[in-house]
Design a protein around this motif. Structure first.
Motif, mmCIF file in Angstrom:
data_model
loop_
_atom_site.group_PDB
_atom_site.id
_atom_site.type_symbol
_atom_site.label_atom_id
_atom_site.label_comp_id
_atom_site.label_asym_id
_atom_site.label_seq_id
_atom_site.Cartn_x
_atom_site.Cartn_y
_atom_site.Cartn_z
ATOM 1 N N GLN A 1 -27.154 7.908 6.137
ATOM 2 C CA GLN A 1 -28.348 7.545 5.758
ATOM 3 C C GLN A 1 -29.730 8.991 4.735
ATOM 4 O O GLN A 1 -30.351 8.205 4.448
ATOM 5 N N ASN B 1 -26.316 -0.085 -6.136
ATOM 6 C CA ASN B 1 -25.592 -0.665 -4.879
ATOM 7 C C ASN B 1 -24.953 0.387 -4.157
ATOM 8 O O ASN B 1 -24.511 0.495 -4.601
ATOM 9 N N LEU C 1 -26.483 -0.672 1.698
ATOM 10 C CA LEU C 1 -28.415 -0.179 0.521
ATOM 11 C C LEU C 1 -28.764 -0.564 -0.354
ATOM 12 O O LEU C 1 -28.203 -0.527 -1.243
ATOM 13 N N ASN D 1 -29.857 0.714 -3.025
ATOM 14 C CA ASN D 1 -30.547 1.672 -3.156
ATOM 15 C C ASN D 1 -31.286 0.909 -4.633
ATOM 16 O O ASN D 1 -30.613 1.069 -5.963
ATOM 17 N N PHE E 1 -31.829 -3.422 3.456
ATOM 18 C CA PHE E 1 -30.899 -2.370 3.786
ATOM 19 C C PHE E 1 -30.479 -3.385 5.161
ATOM 20 O O PHE E 1 -30.745 -3.688 5.810
#
Length: 714
Positions: free
Chosen positions: A368, A380, A393, A395, A431
């Motif tokens: 993380q 992702n 996540l 992202n 998340f």
């Protein structure tokens, strides 16, 4: 994906060729072989071990040593594509591939990523990362020095670490769809109001916690959907060093380490996501077009003269162009005015740094912390580890946008109030961690459908300024339906049935579209018969129904349009063309799917099942002769598990093989039969597992030693 951008912009270059006149330069491939590439002066301590499938297991004393060996091994298997990617990172692709490559070179100049790398190379990248990518470059240089007959472009070597960093920085925005924005502006069209992709690139990912496994195992499936050939086709490798690097998985050309897969402790899968990460601004220019209004002042519009070098036959034509830039970012001028583009990760060069740190993470907390870098601007991440954690996540490097603007439309370019300069906080990103349901999935869909309904994230809790996608896919619907229906444990048999599902949900675009076909009126005859055949389709491209081939021929254009967010094609024409294709090539409307849908590589010509936007994803372009020949979709797949004691094991498959661009290699298509049959091979991750399956050992440039009765022939 970048080639798709090139296709969109290619019309510009083609027009410019008409005015290039006689300024052609003779630069045929044979000239490239006249050059001498010097071997790197640095020395590296690394051994390449090839397993029975030709996969390289690279063992270096340091991480940099391992990167050097990986580059050399990859060049042995696919030096042709590596050279194209290097040319792309240098803005010279047009010299290899013509007008389409030159259009990509235009984008390279427009983004000016090399200037960002040159400005931040020493300060933004850690010494370890610089050592890694410089060693990787040296591995390519060594191979080039030993194989001048394979060189395609004069002056492309030696490669440097800056080239590797530039390649990462330049290509990153294309993963979240900036190609559609560039294409629209190039054609004087309105930019898209979303982040839809230009191609069918996608992916699936699944994670299951030990609480839902009958044996307490944590499971992860990596299932990326990529083209089978080209700069974003997967290559499998395992890189290990005495410094602790130990990562196996898939990577793209010029990556110095795997981009997805697993190390001893944890692993991740990536899927493309499509948040709104591109903003377009309309500039107000003065009468001369040299300045633009900004905060009440007239600022100079920066401009640079560039040359695109475009191969046509044996010649390379130099074509002049001008690129522009404002305080917002790159500027494109078209028939409708001047438009500036600002995009997530603009100016960022640490993508390779973040991937490197991810491979070295040993637990969820470390992983993380690396993701908080946000140097990877999108995609992702579906995560799992040996401690039993699973996560999704969403992202993205979201811009920190101000209230009061339509961020999906064209923004005013005359005020700094509409220009973001920072990123939204990491804490505001979707998340999902360890849901009680014990499973996670993603299939290029909204992050708010990723597990059991009661455990999903609440999309209303996230700022609308982030531009989080709301789209759905057939793969999402099927994964959601199938996983929710499993009341007990989700072991490997259950999870594989989901991953290899070839069904279509009536909630997907296929449902209403097939109802429209059913409502068409046809006189008695072939079309009416085909309509009745389709009405009895079992909604699965598993090869077991008489209507599968007909349904597959229809679904290609339908599901691609739905995935892109485009209007669906008119059903009468699609249906009529599908029927005509089957009749013309097979003399009937009900051939088996395996007759029609094929995997072809070298001597391999194999039947496939699955289809576009199915969980068993198979994509093809227009029919190739009498068949639908797969060119994208399911490609590199991994199954990863950690037992109750945290020990990792994995299996994998590639659609072709380790040497997928070397027709004379025994590994050119040796994995294709397994891939077509939806079966896997072992990865032999640990040293003890691997030892008995090594068939060849060697140092780059050194003598080869066969092992275990195997052969060093590639």
């Amino acid at each position: 994906m970048i080639r798709k951008l090139a296709k969109i912009l290619g019309v510009i270059v083609a027009a410019l060729l008409l005015v290039a006149g006689g300024n052609a330069l003779l630069n045929s491939r044979w000239l490239a072989t006249w050059q001498t590439v010097e071997a790197p002066s640095a020395t590296y301590d690394v051994v390449i071990r090839r397993d029975e499938w030709g996969v390289p297991h690279v063992l270096g004393e340091t991480d940099a040593d391992a990167a050097f060996g990986l580059a050399y091994a990859h060049a042995e298997d696919d030096f042709e594509t590596l050279q194209e990617v290097i040319a792309s990172a240098r803005g010279r692709l047009g010299e290899l591939t013509g007008a389409e490559g030159a259009a990509q070179d235009y984008a390279w100049h427009l983004f000016d990523a090399r200037s960002d790398v040159d400005a931040g190379y020493e300060s933004a990248l850690s010494p370890d990362t610089r050592a890694l990518i410089e060693a990787y470059a040296d591995g390519l240089n060594l191979y080039a020095s030993e194989h001048p007959e394979e060189l395609r472009l004069r002056g492309l070597f030696p490669v440097t670490g800056r080239d590797i960093a530039t390649g990462f920085a330049f290509t990153s925005p294309f993963f979240y769809g900036i190609d559609r924005t560039l294409g629209a502006l190039a054609n004087s069209e309105d930019p898209p109001r979303n982040g839809e992709p230009e191609t069918e690139r996608g992916s699936n990912a699944f994670a299951v916690s030990p609480a839902r496994d009958p044996d307490g195992v944590t499971k992860l499936i990596v299932n990326s959907h990529q083209p089978f050939e080209g700069p974003v086709a997967w290559y499998e490798a395992h890189v290990t060093s005495a410094e602790g690097l130990d990562m196996i998985g898939g990577l793209f050309p010029i990556s110095p380490l795997p981009l997805l897969g697993h190390n001893r402790h944890l692993g991740w899968a990536n899927t493309v996501n499509r948040p709104d990460l591109v903003d377009v601004y309309r500039l107000e220019l003065d009468e001369d077009g040299d300045r633009y209004r900004y905060d009440g002042e007239w600022l100079p519009l920066e401009s640079r003269r560039i040359w695109l070098h475009v191969r046509t036959g044996p010649l390379v034509l130099p074509v002049p162009r001008t690129v522009y830039r404002s305080v917002h970012g790159p500027v494109m001028i078209n028939d409708n005015g001047a438009f500036a583009i600002r995009y997530a990760g603009i100016g960022e060069i640490r993508q390779v740094e973040q991937y490197y740190r991810l491979t070295r993470a040993e637990n969820f907390e470390e992983w993380q912390a690396v993701m908080r870098m946000q140097a990877i601007p999108a995609t992702n991440f579906v995560y799992a580890d040996g401690e039993g954690h699973i996560a999704h996540l969403y992202n993205a490097r979201f811009p920190d946008r101000a209230e009061g603007y339509d961020w999906r439309g064209v923004l005013p370019g005359d005020t700094s109030a509409a220009v973001w300069t920072a990123n939204a906080p990491f804490e505001g990103i979707p998340f999902l961690i360890d849901p009680p349901s014990g499973y996670i999935f993603n299939a290029n869909n909204t992050p708010c459908i990723a597990t059991a309904p009661a455990d999903n994230l609440d999309c209303e809790s996230f700022s609308p300024l982030l531009g989080i996608e709301t789209n759905t896919t057939n793969r999402m619907y099927r994964a959601d339906e199938l996983l929710a229906a499993i009341e007990g444990p989700i072991g490997w048999p259950e999870l594989r049935r989901v991953k290899y599902d070839r069904g279509y949900s009536r909630q997907s675009a296929a449902g209403p579209y097939f109802r429209r076909i059913a409502a068409l009126n046809f006189p008695e005859g072939a079309l009416s018969d085909a309509q009745q055949l389709l009405a009895g389709w079992d909604w699965s491209l598993d090869g077991e129904g008489d209507a599968d081939a007909l349904a597959a021929a229809i679904l290609r254009s339908v599901m691609l349009a739905a995935y892109r967010g485009d209007p669906l094609p008119e059903p009468r024409g699609v249906f009529t063309n599908a029927v005509a294709f089957l009749q013309d090539n097979y003399g009937r409307i009900d051939p088996s799917l395996g007759e029609v849908l094929r995997l072809r590589r070298g001597d391999a010509d194999l039947p496939l099942t699955g289809g576009p936007d199915a969980l068993r994803a198979i994509y093809w372009p227009a029919p190739e002769g009498d068949a639908l020949v797969a060119t994208a979709g399911d490609s590199y797949i991994m199954e990863i598990s950690w037992d109750g004691e945290g020990q990792v094991s994995s299996r994998s498959i590639h659609q072709f093989g380790a040497a997928s661009t070397r027709p004379n290699s025994r590994h050119y298509a040796d994995q294709a039969p397994l891939f077509a049959a939806m079966r896997m091979k072992p990865t032999w991750f640990t040293a003890d597992e691997l030892e008995a399956h090594i068939v060849c050992r060697y140092r780059p440039g050194g003598e080869r030693q066969a092992a275990n009765g195997g052969s060093c022939e590639r």
